[in-house]
Design an enzyme around this catalytic site. Structure first.
Site, PDB file in Angstrom:
ATOM      1  N   ASN A 151      -5.801  -7.695   3.043  1.00 19.84           N
ATOM      2  CA  ASN A 151      -5.983  -6.336   2.556  1.00 19.84           C
ATOM      3  C   ASN A 151      -7.425  -5.847   2.658  1.00 19.84           C
ATOM      4  O   ASN A 151      -7.663  -4.654   2.769  1.00 19.84           O
ATOM      5  CB  ASN A 151      -5.478  -6.196   1.108  1.00 19.84           C
ATOM      6  CG  ASN A 151      -5.854  -7.360   0.233  1.00 19.84           C
ATOM      7  OD1 ASN A 151      -5.633  -8.521   0.579  1.00 19.84           O
ATOM      8  ND2 ASN A 151      -6.423  -7.073  -0.913  1.00 19.84           N
ATOM      9  N   SER A 199       5.955  -3.714   0.676  1.00 14.52           N
ATOM     10  CA  SER A 199       5.854  -2.699  -0.371  1.00 14.52           C
ATOM     11  C   SER A 199       5.839  -1.315   0.277  1.00 14.52           C
ATOM     12  O   SER A 199       5.114  -1.106   1.252  1.00 14.52           O
ATOM     13  CB  SER A 199       4.541  -2.942  -1.117  1.00 14.52           C
ATOM     14  OG  SER A 199       4.364  -2.004  -2.129  1.00 14.52           O
ATOM     15  N   HIS A 201       4.676   1.618  -0.731  1.00 11.68           N
ATOM     16  CA  HIS A 201       3.555   2.569  -0.873  1.00 11.68           C
ATOM     17  C   HIS A 201       2.387   2.299   0.068  1.00 11.68           C
ATOM     18  O   HIS A 201       1.466   3.112   0.162  1.00 11.68           O
ATOM     19  CB  HIS A 201       3.094   2.661  -2.334  1.00 11.68           C
ATOM     20  CG  HIS A 201       2.256   1.530  -2.840  1.00 11.68           C
ATOM     21  ND1 HIS A 201       0.899   1.622  -2.963  1.00 11.68           N
ATOM     22  CD2 HIS A 201       2.587   0.286  -3.273  1.00 11.68           C
ATOM     23  CE1 HIS A 201       0.423   0.486  -3.475  1.00 11.68           C
ATOM     24  NE2 HIS A 201       1.436  -0.341  -3.659  1.00 11.68           N
ATOM     25  N   THR A 237      19.363  -1.908 -12.298  1.00 11.33           N
ATOM     26  CA  THR A 237      19.934  -0.785 -11.548  1.00 11.33           C
ATOM     27  C   THR A 237      19.003  -0.397 -10.400  1.00 11.33           C
ATOM     28  O   THR A 237      17.802  -0.193 -10.622  1.00 11.33           O
ATOM     29  CB  THR A 237      20.134   0.420 -12.496  1.00 11.33           C
ATOM     30  OG1 THR A 237      20.985  -0.013 -13.553  1.00 11.33           O
ATOM     31  CG2 THR A 237      20.751   1.606 -11.776  1.00 11.33           C
ATOM     32  N   CYS A 325     -13.336  -5.135 -10.218  1.00 14.70           N
ATOM     33  CA  CYS A 325     -13.677  -5.217 -11.628  1.00 14.70           C
ATOM     34  C   CYS A 325     -12.725  -6.191 -12.323  1.00 14.70           C
ATOM     35  O   CYS A 325     -11.515  -6.010 -12.301  1.00 14.70           O
ATOM     36  CB  CYS A 325     -13.570  -3.830 -12.236  1.00 14.70           C
ATOM     37  SG  CYS A 325     -14.388  -3.751 -13.809  1.00 14.70           S
TER      38      CYS A 325
HETATM   39  N1  PLP Z   1      -0.146  -8.152  -1.411  1.00 18.22           N
HETATM   40  C1  PLP Z   1      -1.116  -7.513  -0.760  1.00 18.22           C
HETATM   41  C2  PLP Z   1      -1.743  -8.152   0.436  1.00 18.22           C
HETATM   42  C3  PLP Z   1      -1.567  -6.269  -1.213  1.00 18.22           C
HETATM   43  O1  PLP Z   1      -2.554  -5.639  -0.573  1.00 18.22           O
HETATM   44  C4  PLP Z   1      -0.957  -5.709  -2.362  1.00 18.22           C
HETATM   45  C5  PLP Z   1      -1.440  -4.401  -2.910  1.00 18.22           C
HETATM   46  O2  PLP Z   1      -2.598  -4.089  -2.842  1.00 18.22           O
HETATM   47  C6  PLP Z   1       0.078  -6.410  -2.988  1.00 18.22           C
HETATM   48  C7  PLP Z   1       0.461  -7.627  -2.487  1.00 18.22           C
HETATM   49  C8  PLP Z   1       0.768  -5.859  -4.199  1.00 18.22           C
HETATM   50  O3  PLP Z   1       1.704  -4.891  -3.808  1.00 18.22           O
HETATM   51  P1  PLP Z   1       2.281  -3.810  -4.878  1.00 18.22           P
HETATM   52  O4  PLP Z   1       1.187  -2.825  -5.096  1.00 18.22           O
HETATM   53  O5  PLP Z   1       3.457  -3.230  -4.192  1.00 18.22           O
HETATM   54  O6  PLP Z   1       2.663  -4.572  -6.089  1.00 18.22           O
END
Ligand code: PLP
Length: 389
Positions: A151, A199, A201, A237, A325
């Site tokens: 990330n 995910s 979003h 649900t 943080c």
């Molecule tokens: N794994 C990685 C590599 C991520 O970047 C993130 C979110 O920043 C997550 C897991 C967590 O995903 P979610 O926000 O859908 O819980």
């Protein structure tokens, strides 16, 4: 003031098509997908259409798709659902906290009840070496969890090679593909994984919804129990509007991989990177490794990263810094530290992550703002002036 959002790895806005696809499922087709009446059947049909799309997305069977609340739940399910007392778990020191904190929790169950975890460190370019994963395997190793794309740096991990190691040694393999989804093809068969979390979003879908690939026959205990939803693999649900939005986002993401959108994004990212590197005392973290098309992580000498994030925000540009943080204290990024950066350089690093809708004009604007902000901060920096260590 113009605003340019370059923090796509934090989250992304809904695409209009996603919003439109979800719209009927809030008010008109609001049924519970488990109800047998027509309203329920409509919701159920939408759920199963979304499952078929996600099966295409993962390259798996419909029955191998489990809808959930997102990446954190997927990562937690893999770890809590597969590991038992006395097992050994292999992951990496650059994972998202959804994996790292879950690993801490299974370890904390005590000396006999705990799960011993090996955290494999990356090379300085941010890549995890498959040979290091192989070396970490013990007779009691039950699960390997490695992310697809990091990330912070965007570095793409060699999951296919790790999948082969998992197959050869009879170990389960989970991939956190949250940051890879929408940027590269998610092919669970080719990756050779048993579990894969994504995910919505992070790929222009709604927040709080995601999906997990669970290879047929993988003996995973559900995290949530209750009703018999999702073939008893995830009670609760189903969030039908969210799931419809996830599937639409996934469909658009599949098109983007084929219609040149992601190649265009890589070129924009490269232009942004080359422009920022014109500034003296800068460099790319993970620049020599294969990376997701939208991400670049750049260090700036003699600059405090957080100050640079704020200064750019005031000029209309949203990016994020190389620190997080924790309990009120600012800690340098565990990913950059694991790659061998010192604390000062990790703190002085910025992540630029482009939306797939990013434009040339966005990059031009950021390339105007960054040098001004860096120059200003360096001019007032006690570090630059040599008065403070
Ligand atoms: N794994 C990685 C590599 C991520 O970047 C993130 C979110 O920043 C997550 C897991 C967590 O995903 P979610 O926000 O859908 O819980």
């Amino acid at each position: 003031m113009k605003r340019v959002y370059m923090d796509a790895n934090a989250t992304t806005p809904l695409l209009p098509e996603v919003m439109e696809a979800m719209r009927p499922y809030w008010m008109e087709c609001f049924g519970n997908a488990s109800s047998i009446h027509l309203d329920g059947q409509r919701a159920h049909a939408a759920l199963e259409r979304a499952r078929a799309t996600m099966a295409e997305f993962f390259n798996c069977h419909d029955a191998e798709v489990v809808f959930n609340s997102g990446g954190t739940e997927g990562d937690n399910t893999a770890i809590f659902g597969l590991l038992h007392p006395g097992d050994h778990f292999i992951t990496t020191s650059i994972e998202h906290s959804a994996v790292l904190r879950a690993a801490d929790r299974v370890a904390q169950r005590g000396p006999q009840l705990g799960v011993a975890t090996t955290f494999v460190a990356p090379q300085s370019c941010g890549l995890i070496s498959p040979a290091d994963i192989l070396r970490a395997i013990r007779p009691e190793t039950r699960l390997i969890s490695v992310m697809l794309a990091n990330n912070e740096t965007g570095v793409l991990q060699p999951v296919e090679e790790i999948g082969k190691i998992a197959a050869d040694t009879g170990v389960f393999f989970h991939i956190d593909a949250v940051q890879g989804a929408g940027k590269i093809k998610i092919d669970t068969r080719r990756f050779g994984c048993h579990l894969c979390s994504i995910s919505a979003h992070k790929m222009h879908g709604p927040k709080g919804v995601g999906a997990m690939f669970v290879r047929r026959g993988t003996p995973i205990e559900p995290l949530l129990v209750g009703g018999s939803h999702e073939r008893r693999q995830r009670a609760g649900t189903e969030n039908v509007p969210g799931i419809v939005g996830l599937a639409k986002a996934a469909e658009l993401a599949m098109h983007s991989l084929e219609d040149g959108t992601i190649d265009r994004l890589a070129k924009l990212r490269d232009r942004l990177e080359a422009g920022v590197l014109q500034i003296s005392g800068t460099g790319v973290n993970g620049g020599s490794a294969p990376r997701a098309a939208n991400t670049t992580n750049i260090w700036f000498d003699q600059v405090e990263g957080e100050a640079l994030v704020i200064s750019m925000d005031l000029k209309g540009v949203a990016v994020s810094g190389g620190s997080a943080c924790h309990s009120g204290a600012t800690e340098p990024s565990h990913v950059l530290m694991a790659m061998g950066l010192d604390k000062t350089r990790a703190r002085a690093s910025l992540r630029f992550s482009l939306l797939k809708t990013a434009t040339e004009a966005d990059v031009d604007y950021v390339l105007k703002v960054v040098p001004e902000a860096v120059e200003h901060l360096r001019a007032i920096s006690p570090v630059a002036a040599g008065t403070a260590g």
